[in-house]
Write an enzyme that holds these catalytic residues in place. Structure first.
Site, PDB file in Angstrom:
ATOM      1  N   LYS A  11      -3.391 -14.288   2.886  1.00 56.57           N
ATOM      2  CA  LYS A  11      -2.572 -14.596   3.782  1.00 56.57           C
ATOM      3  C   LYS A  11      -3.030 -15.955   4.230  1.00 56.57           C
ATOM      4  O   LYS A  11      -4.006 -15.866   4.443  1.00 56.57           O
ATOM      5  CB  LYS A  11      -1.792 -13.239   5.140  1.00 56.57           C
ATOM      6  N   TYR A  51       9.770 -10.193   0.482  1.00 60.90           N
ATOM      7  CA  TYR A  51       9.539  -8.824   1.724  1.00 60.90           C
ATOM      8  C   TYR A  51      10.638  -8.473   2.209  1.00 60.90           C
ATOM      9  O   TYR A  51      11.033  -7.799   3.189  1.00 60.90           O
ATOM     10  CB  TYR A  51       8.893  -9.522   3.114  1.00 60.90           C
ATOM     11  N   PHE A  59      10.262  -7.680  13.011  1.00 59.69           N
ATOM     12  CA  PHE A  59       8.589  -8.046  12.792  1.00 59.69           C
ATOM     13  C   PHE A  59       9.209  -9.558  11.786  1.00 59.69           C
ATOM     14  O   PHE A  59       8.848 -10.177  10.756  1.00 59.69           O
ATOM     15  CB  PHE A  59       8.026  -7.625  12.693  1.00 59.69           C
ATOM     16  N   ARG A  87      -6.203  -0.565  -1.617  1.00 54.75           N
ATOM     17  CA  ARG A  87      -5.645  -0.685  -0.009  1.00 54.75           C
ATOM     18  C   ARG A  87      -6.615   0.008   0.701  1.00 54.75           C
ATOM     19  O   ARG A  87      -6.906  -0.424   1.683  1.00 54.75           O
ATOM     20  CB  ARG A  87      -4.380   1.069  -0.189  1.00 54.75           C
ATOM     21  N   ARG A 104      -9.784  -6.190   6.352  1.00 49.31           N
ATOM     22  CA  ARG A 104      -9.015  -6.597   7.591  1.00 49.31           C
ATOM     23  C   ARG A 104      -9.977  -5.535   9.508  1.00 49.31           C
ATOM     24  O   ARG A 104      -9.430  -6.792  10.024  1.00 49.31           O
ATOM     25  CB  ARG A 104      -6.998  -5.473   7.843  1.00 49.31           C
ATOM     26  N   ASN A 114      -2.885 -10.109   9.045  1.00 52.78           N
ATOM     27  CA  ASN A 114      -4.010  -9.208   8.750  1.00 52.78           C
ATOM     28  C   ASN A 114      -4.305  -9.565   7.862  1.00 52.78           C
ATOM     29  O   ASN A 114      -4.874  -9.120   7.092  1.00 52.78           O
ATOM     30  CB  ASN A 114      -3.179  -8.268   8.438  1.00 52.78           C
ATOM     31  N   HIS A 117      -2.486  -8.460   1.763  1.00 51.38           N
ATOM     32  CA  HIS A 117      -1.490  -8.157   1.419  1.00 51.38           C
ATOM     33  C   HIS A 117      -2.091  -7.368   0.272  1.00 51.38           C
ATOM     34  O   HIS A 117      -2.365  -7.943  -0.816  1.00 51.38           O
ATOM     35  CB  HIS A 117       0.169  -8.753   0.850  1.00 51.38           C
ATOM     36  N   GLU A 128       5.502  -6.715  -7.757  1.00 52.63           N
ATOM     37  CA  GLU A 128       4.820  -8.392  -7.391  1.00 52.63           C
ATOM     38  C   GLU A 128       4.448  -9.229  -8.178  1.00 52.63           C
ATOM     39  O   GLU A 128       4.229 -10.875  -7.526  1.00 52.63           O
ATOM     40  CB  GLU A 128       4.368  -7.690  -5.879  1.00 52.63           C
TER      41      GLU A 128
HETATM   42  P1  ADP Z   1       0.397  -3.516   4.378  1.00 52.37           P
HETATM   43  O1  ADP Z   1       0.256  -4.849   4.463  1.00 52.37           O
HETATM   44  O2  ADP Z   1      -0.091  -2.951   5.260  1.00 52.37           O
HETATM   45  O3  ADP Z   1       1.042  -2.704   3.567  1.00 52.37           O
HETATM   46  P2  ADP Z   1       3.710  -3.008   5.919  1.00 52.37           P
HETATM   47  O4  ADP Z   1       3.977  -2.934   4.282  1.00 52.37           O
HETATM   48  O5  ADP Z   1       3.581  -1.848   6.330  1.00 52.37           O
HETATM   49  O6  ADP Z   1       1.502  -3.351   5.561  1.00 52.37           O
HETATM   50  O7  ADP Z   1       3.458  -4.931   6.761  1.00 52.37           O
HETATM   51  C1  ADP Z   1       3.784  -5.604   5.854  1.00 52.37           C
HETATM   52  C2  ADP Z   1       3.559  -6.589   7.188  1.00 52.37           C
HETATM   53  O8  ADP Z   1       4.101  -6.745   7.236  1.00 52.37           O
HETATM   54  C3  ADP Z   1       1.645  -6.345   7.231  1.00 52.37           C
HETATM   55  O9  ADP Z   1       0.799  -6.527   6.454  1.00 52.37           O
HETATM   56  C4  ADP Z   1       2.445  -7.625   8.318  1.00 52.37           C
HETATM   57  O10 ADP Z   1       1.713  -8.486   8.230  1.00 52.37           O
HETATM   58  C5  ADP Z   1       3.727  -7.018   9.004  1.00 52.37           C
HETATM   59  N1  ADP Z   1       4.012  -6.158  10.487  1.00 52.37           N
HETATM   60  C6  ADP Z   1       3.671  -4.714   9.510  1.00 52.37           C
HETATM   61  N2  ADP Z   1       3.818  -3.706  10.878  1.00 52.37           N
HETATM   62  C7  ADP Z   1       3.879  -5.435  12.218  1.00 52.37           C
HETATM   63  C8  ADP Z   1       4.315  -4.553  13.295  1.00 52.37           C
HETATM   64  N3  ADP Z   1       4.107  -3.978  13.808  1.00 52.37           N
HETATM   65  N4  ADP Z   1       4.273  -6.490  14.067  1.00 52.37           N
HETATM   66  C9  ADP Z   1       4.269  -7.014  13.265  1.00 52.37           C
HETATM   67  N5  ADP Z   1       4.159  -7.343  11.995  1.00 52.37           N
HETATM   68  C10 ADP Z   1       4.001  -6.003  11.101  1.00 52.37           C
HETATM   69 MG    MG Z   2       3.587  -2.642   2.221  1.00 54.32          MG
END
Ligand code: ADP
Ligand code: MG
Length: 140
Positions: A11, A51, A59, A87, A104, A114, A117, A128
């Site tokens: 990212k 997304y 968010f 993961r 992370r 973070n 992805h 994807e």
């Molecule tokens: P992951 O990337 O671990 O699969 P999610 O699919 O739940 O997590 O969320 C997608 C992305 O959205 C996250 O990697 C992060 O960049 C962002 N995100 C998730 N939760 C939050 C939050 N509470 N506040 C801001 N950004 C968030």
């Molecule tokens: Mg995800």
């Protein structure tokens, strides 16, 4: 467990801090092979399509803005149980909850910024990968 392919993004927060190689090394150390890789700069609209599953979340707008803020590196990783293994190497979404040694934990700045992805299942991995790569670009 069978050999799988999964989709990864390094990212904007990570490319900006010159962490592309350090993150790729984490994948390779875990036995994941990088079988496709390219650096691109998404528009906010393209990030929004990627997304779309999160479009009702508070968010979403901030996430799309962030993903379009700097270049990213999109990759396809291949290996035994690659989806779950990636993961695991990534660590929890919130770096404060991520295990020691994960990407992370070591590199993420916040729950939003973070660093990586990774696909969360076989269907999303297929979708994807197809959004970013043609079959000819996957060199296993
Ligand atoms: P992951 O990337 O671990 O699969 P999610 O699919 O739940 O997590 O969320 C997608 C992305 O959205 C996250 O990697 C992060 O960049 C962002 N995100 C998730 N939760 C939050 C939050 N509470 N506040 C801001 N950004 C968030
Ligand atoms: Mg995800």
């Amino acid at each position: 467990m069978a050999v799988q392919r999964t989709f990864s993004i390094i990212k904007p927060d990570a490319t900006k801090r010159n962490l592309t190689g350090a993150i790729a090394a984490k994948f390779e150390e875990a036995g994941l092979r990088i079988i496709a890789s390219k650096r691109i700069h998404l528009t906010k609209a393209q990030a929004g399509v990627f997304y779309a599953v999160h479009k009702e979340r508070p968010f979403y707008d901030e996430l799309c803005e962030f993903m379009a803020s700097e270049p990213i590196v999109v990759q396809v990783l291949e290996g035994e149980d690659a989806i779950a293994k990636n993961r695991e190497v990534m660590g929890a979404t919130n770096p404060a909850e991520a295990a020691e040694g994960t990407i992370r934990k070591e590199f993420a700045l916040s729950i939003g910024e973070n660093s990586v992805h990774g696909s969360d299942g076989e269907d999303t991995a297929k979708e994807e990968i197809a959004y970013f790569f043609s079959g000819l670009e996957l060199v296993g």
